[in-house]
Design a protein around this motif. Sequence first.
Motif, mmCIF file in Angstrom:
data_model
loop_
_atom_site.group_PDB
_atom_site.id
_atom_site.type_symbol
_atom_site.label_atom_id
_atom_site.label_comp_id
_atom_site.label_asym_id
_atom_site.label_seq_id
_atom_site.Cartn_x
_atom_site.Cartn_y
_atom_site.Cartn_z
ATOM 1 N N TRP A 111 -8.752 2.153 0.669
ATOM 2 C CA TRP A 111 -8.002 2.700 -0.515
ATOM 3 C C TRP A 111 -8.690 2.314 -1.894
ATOM 4 O O TRP A 111 -8.745 3.010 -2.774
ATOM 5 N N ASP A 115 -3.543 -1.826 -7.961
ATOM 6 C CA ASP A 115 -4.436 -0.972 -9.016
ATOM 7 C C ASP A 115 -5.921 -1.501 -9.120
ATOM 8 O O ASP A 115 -6.019 -2.645 -8.553
ATOM 9 N N TRP A 173 -2.858 -6.789 -7.673
ATOM 10 C CA TRP A 173 -1.397 -6.169 -6.910
ATOM 11 C C TRP A 173 -0.315 -6.350 -8.132
ATOM 12 O O TRP A 173 0.015 -7.430 -8.649
ATOM 13 N N LEU A 207 0.710 -1.323 0.001
ATOM 14 C CA LEU A 207 -0.123 0.154 -0.071
ATOM 15 C C LEU A 207 0.783 1.389 0.017
ATOM 16 O O LEU A 207 0.486 2.045 -0.813
ATOM 17 N N ALA A 208 2.009 1.182 0.793
ATOM 18 C CA ALA A 208 2.760 2.410 0.850
ATOM 19 C C ALA A 208 3.575 2.579 -0.262
ATOM 20 O O ALA A 208 3.764 3.731 -0.561
ATOM 21 N N ARG A 209 3.722 1.615 -1.008
ATOM 22 C CA ARG A 209 4.364 1.786 -2.120
ATOM 23 C C ARG A 209 3.716 1.981 -3.501
ATOM 24 O O ARG A 209 4.138 2.026 -4.667
ATOM 25 N N ASP A 210 2.285 2.107 -3.329
ATOM 26 C CA ASP A 210 1.282 2.141 -4.548
ATOM 27 C C ASP A 210 1.559 0.980 -5.448
ATOM 28 O O ASP A 210 1.331 1.500 -6.730
ATOM 29 N N GLU A 211 1.313 0.003 -4.966
ATOM 30 C CA GLU A 211 1.464 -1.359 -5.734
ATOM 31 C C GLU A 211 0.370 -1.911 -6.290
ATOM 32 O O GLU A 211 0.148 -2.540 -7.015
ATOM 33 N N ARG A 261 -9.895 5.043 -4.635
ATOM 34 C CA ARG A 261 -9.422 4.950 -6.042
ATOM 35 C C ARG A 261 -10.567 5.114 -6.973
ATOM 36 O O ARG A 261 -10.772 5.600 -7.927
ATOM 37 N N GLU A 273 -11.900 8.411 -7.208
ATOM 38 C CA GLU A 273 -11.022 9.180 -8.174
ATOM 39 C C GLU A 273 -11.138 9.008 -9.713
ATOM 40 O O GLU A 273 -11.262 9.745 -10.484
#
Length: 650
Positions: free
Chosen positions: A463, A411, A434, A405-409, A467, A470
């Motif tokens: 999250w 979608d 992922w 999550l922290a690395r925005d991996e 998303r 957005e």
Amino acid sequence: MTKKDSPHRAEIDYLRERVAYLEAANHWHHYAMDVLASMTSIFGDHRHNRDTQTILKCAHDCVIRVLTLEDAGYYIVDDDSNFNLAYRQPGCTDEELEAAVECLIDEGKFAWAINQNHPVCIHAGGRYPADTHLVMHVVSTRTRIRGMFVGRIRGTALRAAESGLKVLSIILFNTAYALESAALYALREQQHQTLRKITQRQSKELLHQHSHDTLTGLPNRVLFSDRLSQLMQRRGVPDGHIAVILMDLDHFKRVNDSLGHRAGDILIRRLAGEMRNTFLSAEVTRRYHLDVANVTLSRLGGDEFGIILDNVASLDLVARFVQQLIESISREHEVMDHQVFITCSAGISIHPFDGNDADTLIKNADAAMYEAKQRGRNLYQFYTKDLNSQTYRHLVLENQLVKALARDEFDIHYQPQVSLRTGKVEALEALVRWHHPEKGLLSPAHFIPIAEDTGIIEGLGLWVLKRVCEDMHRLREADIEPPRMAINLSARQFRQAKLVERYAAILKEHDISPHRIELELTESTIMQDIHVAVDMFRQLHQLGFRLAVDDFGTGYSSLNNLKHFPIHTLKIDRSFVSDTPHDRDDTAIVTAIVAMAKGLGLEVVAEGVENEEQLAFLKQLDCEFIQGYYFSKPLPFSELCEYLKAFSYS
């Protein structure tokens, strides 16, 4: 008497009154001094009058000699700054005084009186006569508040009590010091007793604490491992085995989260007692050809227990023993007036096959227990050699998932839901993916179960919703009116505290109406706790979310349960759609689900539609929505826009 004598007579009368007053005052002064002289009985300097009750009784004996009280109470402050009634005027048992004090505390007058450091009088109110007053006076030394005196007094007595109130201050001041002195004596005596007990029992207690669990009294992990090592060093029967069994409770965290850690401790202690009484009894051990001395029961920590069976004749006996263990625990337990259904999972390793030292046997039994949980829980699993590699892979994946999550991996890919009536894409199901740095794109099946077990799913779920919101704005920026978005909720998310509030806040932040979001829960998740599910559904429904039951037909729900849910959509599980219309049973099930949904006024989405035959069959049933590879696979956002612009179905 002449007029000339009148002034002289008035002067004589005045002098007589003055003398009478002074004599009365002198008499009161001597009386008050006598009362004060008797206060030595208050002081807590003697062994026989060091307790609070004795001191307050002596103090009250002095008080009632100077004040005419209808009732009185002495409140002592405890370590938590609460005032507790410690002594009541003899013969007074009604609850009026205590109720009046509670009102004074609520109104803040009690705290005000504490800070005055002199007697204060207020109207008693309540059911008392109008001339009834309450006298309050703090009981304090110069440095510490010890309590509060509250007395009830009538108007006539109050008017005559001015001097008595001054004496009251002196009595209560000395009472405070007596309580202080008694407390110091008590503390010193307690310390002496504690030191004596520690000296006497120190060695024995330290040894027991080092080797036993404080909550249950069972051997702890240290003693468990030590006993296992000793048994392996002196195996008595060449053909016998040593079985190591690790067992823990499934979803025990729910008990602590919902009922509190005290309830969890009560349950653990009760289960430990039941296991001790059952599996350390001669009757049960004989059933498995064991002696009581062959069985070691231990609590290893948290909700995990360990059992050693020494000189076991066969693995079948071990399996039967563990099965009885699981059956004895897996049932409803009453905890703090709540019914809690508990299941457990167990792992088994056998010496000498699965290890030649205690650490290895325990580690392998733990791997087997984890495998039992992966297979569905409420069962046992023997250790096999490939379990360690699986456990290691799982641990590595879990660590990587925490950082993903922290690395925005992550979608989102979107799979369209097409209306057979309008020919339009009416909704999109948001499916998380992922982008694993080594393994590439992973579907939810590879990581959602781990996220669920570890709690990562809660943050991931929030999250996903952000998303999706957005992406809905991004679609509008691309001149595409975003369809309704369908988002999955897992079992753990569904039980998440403040789920409704957090989802509402996200939608408000992104200016998205709740009716544009459809939340999907699997039927099996809902059936885990009907009452909780109904309440949560109603909250989400009132907020404006659309609600769907996913994988319908696989969760064994009844129509009686289903009718209580404010749902909009049923999603037919792909396992039923895949063999239609050729499989008679699946065809009948799908037909029944569509007919039932229409009867209940619900929309139906058929998942997993991949060919013309399935489409024609569903269209014949008048199934409203279709989802599957026939129309599209799940698409990343970059491909979704082009798909929505180009899509046409009629």
